[in-house]
Motif scaffolding. Structure first.
Motif, PDB file in Angstrom:
ATOM      1  N   GLY A  71       0.800  -1.219   0.000  1.00  0.00           N
ATOM      2  CA  GLY A  71       0.000   0.000   0.000  1.00  0.00           C
ATOM      3  C   GLY A  71       0.829   1.263   0.000  1.00  0.00           C
ATOM      4  N   HIS A  84      -0.088   4.640  -2.588  1.00  0.00           N
ATOM      5  CA  HIS A  84      -0.757   5.867  -2.146  1.00  0.00           C
ATOM      6  C   HIS A  84       0.264   6.986  -1.909  1.00  0.00           C
ATOM      7  CE1 HIS A  84      -4.484   3.653  -1.918  1.00  0.00           C
ATOM      8  NE2 HIS A  84      -3.892   2.739  -1.177  1.00  0.00           N
ATOM      9  N   ASN A  92      -6.490  -6.076  -3.461  1.00  0.00           N
ATOM     10  CA  ASN A  92      -7.759  -5.349  -3.467  1.00  0.00           C
ATOM     11  C   ASN A  92      -7.903  -4.477  -2.217  1.00  0.00           C
ATOM     12  OD1 ASN A  92      -8.442  -6.539  -5.906  1.00  0.00           O
ATOM     13  ND2 ASN A  92      -9.627  -8.178  -4.956  1.00  0.00           N
ATOM     14  N   LEU A  93      -7.407  -4.989  -1.091  1.00  0.00           N
ATOM     15  CA  LEU A  93      -7.490  -4.241   0.164  1.00  0.00           C
ATOM     16  C   LEU A  93      -6.705  -2.949   0.085  1.00  0.00           C
ATOM     17  CD1 LEU A  93      -8.088  -3.994   3.266  1.00  0.00           C
ATOM     18  CD2 LEU A  93      -5.974  -5.281   3.628  1.00  0.00           C
ATOM     19  N   ALA A 126      -5.669  -1.323  -2.461  1.00  0.00           N
ATOM     20  CA  ALA A 126      -6.060  -0.418  -3.541  1.00  0.00           C
ATOM     21  C   ALA A 126      -7.016   0.664  -3.044  1.00  0.00           C
ATOM     22  CB  ALA A 126      -6.692  -1.198  -4.691  1.00  0.00           C
ATOM     23  N   SER A 127      -7.764   0.375  -1.985  1.00  0.00           N
ATOM     24  CA  SER A 127      -8.693   1.340  -1.391  1.00  0.00           C
ATOM     25  C   SER A 127      -7.950   2.179  -0.356  1.00  0.00           C
ATOM     26  CB  SER A 127      -9.865   0.603  -0.728  1.00  0.00           C
ATOM     27  OG  SER A 127     -10.569   1.459   0.151  1.00  0.00           O
ATOM     28  N   ARG A 128      -7.961   3.477  -0.525  1.00  0.00           N
ATOM     29  CA  ARG A 128      -7.279   4.354   0.443  1.00  0.00           C
ATOM     30  C   ARG A 128      -7.928   4.246   1.813  1.00  0.00           C
ATOM     31  NH1 ARG A 128      -4.836   6.340   3.683  1.00  0.00           N
ATOM     32  NH2 ARG A 128      -3.582   8.250   3.723  1.00  0.00           N
ATOM     33  N   THR A 129      -9.254   4.101   1.847  1.00  0.00           N
ATOM     34  CA  THR A 129      -9.957   3.980   3.124  1.00  0.00           C
ATOM     35  C   THR A 129      -9.561   2.699   3.848  1.00  0.00           C
ATOM     36  OG1 THR A 129     -11.851   5.227   2.272  1.00  0.00           O
ATOM     37  CG2 THR A 129     -12.217   3.860   4.221  1.00  0.00           C
ATOM     38  N   GLU A 130      -9.522   1.594   3.112  1.00  0.00           N
ATOM     39  CA  GLU A 130      -9.148   0.322   3.725  1.00  0.00           C
ATOM     40  C   GLU A 130      -7.680   0.327   4.143  1.00  0.00           C
ATOM     41  OE1 GLU A 130     -11.165  -2.193   4.556  1.00  0.00           O
ATOM     42  OE2 GLU A 130     -12.776  -0.849   3.912  1.00  0.00           O
ATOM     43  N   GLN A 176      -6.032   2.868   5.127  1.00  0.00           N
ATOM     44  CA  GLN A 176      -5.907   3.677   6.337  1.00  0.00           C
ATOM     45  C   GLN A 176      -6.156   2.820   7.581  1.00  0.00           C
ATOM     46  OE1 GLN A 176      -4.852   6.921   6.432  1.00  0.00           O
ATOM     47  NE2 GLN A 176      -4.709   6.525   8.635  1.00  0.00           N
TER      48      GLN A 176
END
Length: 326
Positions: A142, A146, A204-205, A207-211, A213
């Motif tokens: 991650g 990001h 997949n986890l 890739a989401s900025r929210t996840e 975080q």
């Protein structure tokens, strides 16, 4: 070494193209990669316990971990693996338990110095479990994705290497799928299918900025817990549970090292945010085992690893030092 990550790689060999290395039956052999997090943990333990071993660097970039000879050692295709004669120990917790039990005495300091029924032992295990539950692979991957985090990464996680890591992660997943097809006829691909599923879910986890975080917050909560516990010590101790280094200290020191390399030091403990954690890391970096572990800053150790690795090791290894198992 980082320059090799940007060179054009040779044509990909099929995983089964790798020939198995040959060692003497009485050798303690560690199959690993020097930048794989869990390999590093085992290396630290071996160094701290003064255990002699023969290193074999597995070519993660070109899929040696999915070759037939390596899958015979570990059907999951993961490093590290320890071989002690006829005994095969396939993952870092089992390896650490094995060497902690077998290698004891004055020459081999224990990393679990407390009685199992003691309060200090319970505290050591509490720390160790907190560290081992953190998703290090997701954290590393991650951090490459990001850019808004404004990190200050250090070697080897710098510049174009970060994008190379992302590309090589996809390459290794393709190699994993090919390996599954090749071993499926033998009914041996269930472990590889599980591994692929984990890697897809991890990608997949993050890739989401929210996840992602949530991953970052989980790390922060653990470091805050460490800061609070170290602040309570009266009188001050050198390590988490006392003046003797334990397995929990190895795990925390390695976690802080990975965070530092990824560029998270100011995000988490820099500028006086967590002074006890920062002080712990400074002490940990003074240990001889730490200096032996870091091939990016200690090329003599890396040269020794290369010289002791059999000749059938593929040149693509250094280009893929972070793929798949970061």
């Amino acid at each position: 070494m980082n320059n090799q990550a940007n060179e054009i790689a040779p044509a990909e060999p099929a995983p089964q193209d790798f020939k198995p290395p040959v060692f003497n039956d009485n050798k303690l052999v560690l199959y690993f990669h020097p930048y794989n997090f869990y390999s590093q943990k085992v290396l630290l333990v071996l160094y701290e316990k003064n255990i002699d071993f023969t290193p074999y660097v597995v070519d993660l970039c070109n899929g040696e971990q999915y070759s037939s000879w390596f899958l015979n050692l570990n059907p999951k295709g993961d490093v590290p693996v320890l071989q002690d004669g006829a005994f095969i120990i396939p993952n870092s917790p089992q390896i650490i338990n094995y060497v902690e039990t077998k290698f004891r005495g004055d020459r081999h300091p224990t990393l679990k110095p407390y009685r199992p029924d003691s309060l200090d032992y319970d505290r050591m295990i509490t720390f160790e479990r907190a560290f081992t539950r953190l998703p290090i692979g997701a954290l590393s991957l991650g951090s490459f994705i990001h850019d808004d985090l404004k990190l200050s990464p250090k070697a080897p996680f710098i510049g174009p290497v970060r994008q190379s890591c992302l590309k090589n992660n996809d390459k290794v997943m393709d190699l994993l799928r090919r390996s599954m097809d090749e071993v499926d006829s033998n009914g041996c691909s269930s472990a590889l299918k599980q591994k692929l599923d984990i890697q897809v879910r991890r990608r997949n986890l993050v890739a989401s900025r929210t996840e992602f975080q949530r991953v970052l917050d989980a790390v922060r909560n653990v470091l805050l817990f460490v800061e609070q516990e170290l602040s309570k010590q009266t009188p001050r101790k050198e390590w988490l549970t006392g003046d003797e280094l334990t397995l929990a200290d190895v795990s925390l020191g390695l976690l802080l090292q990975r965070l530092n390399q990824l560029g998270f030091e100011n995000y988490y403990w820099g500028y006086g945010k967590l002074p006890q954690v920062e002080g712990f890391f400074l002490r940990f970096k003074q240990r001889p085992s730490y200096h032996k572990l870091m091939p990016s800053s200690n090329f003599e150790i890396l040269k020794e690893m290369w010289s002791m690795t059999p000749a059938n090791y593929k040149l693509g290894a250094t280009a893929g030092f972070l793929v798949g198992h970061i």
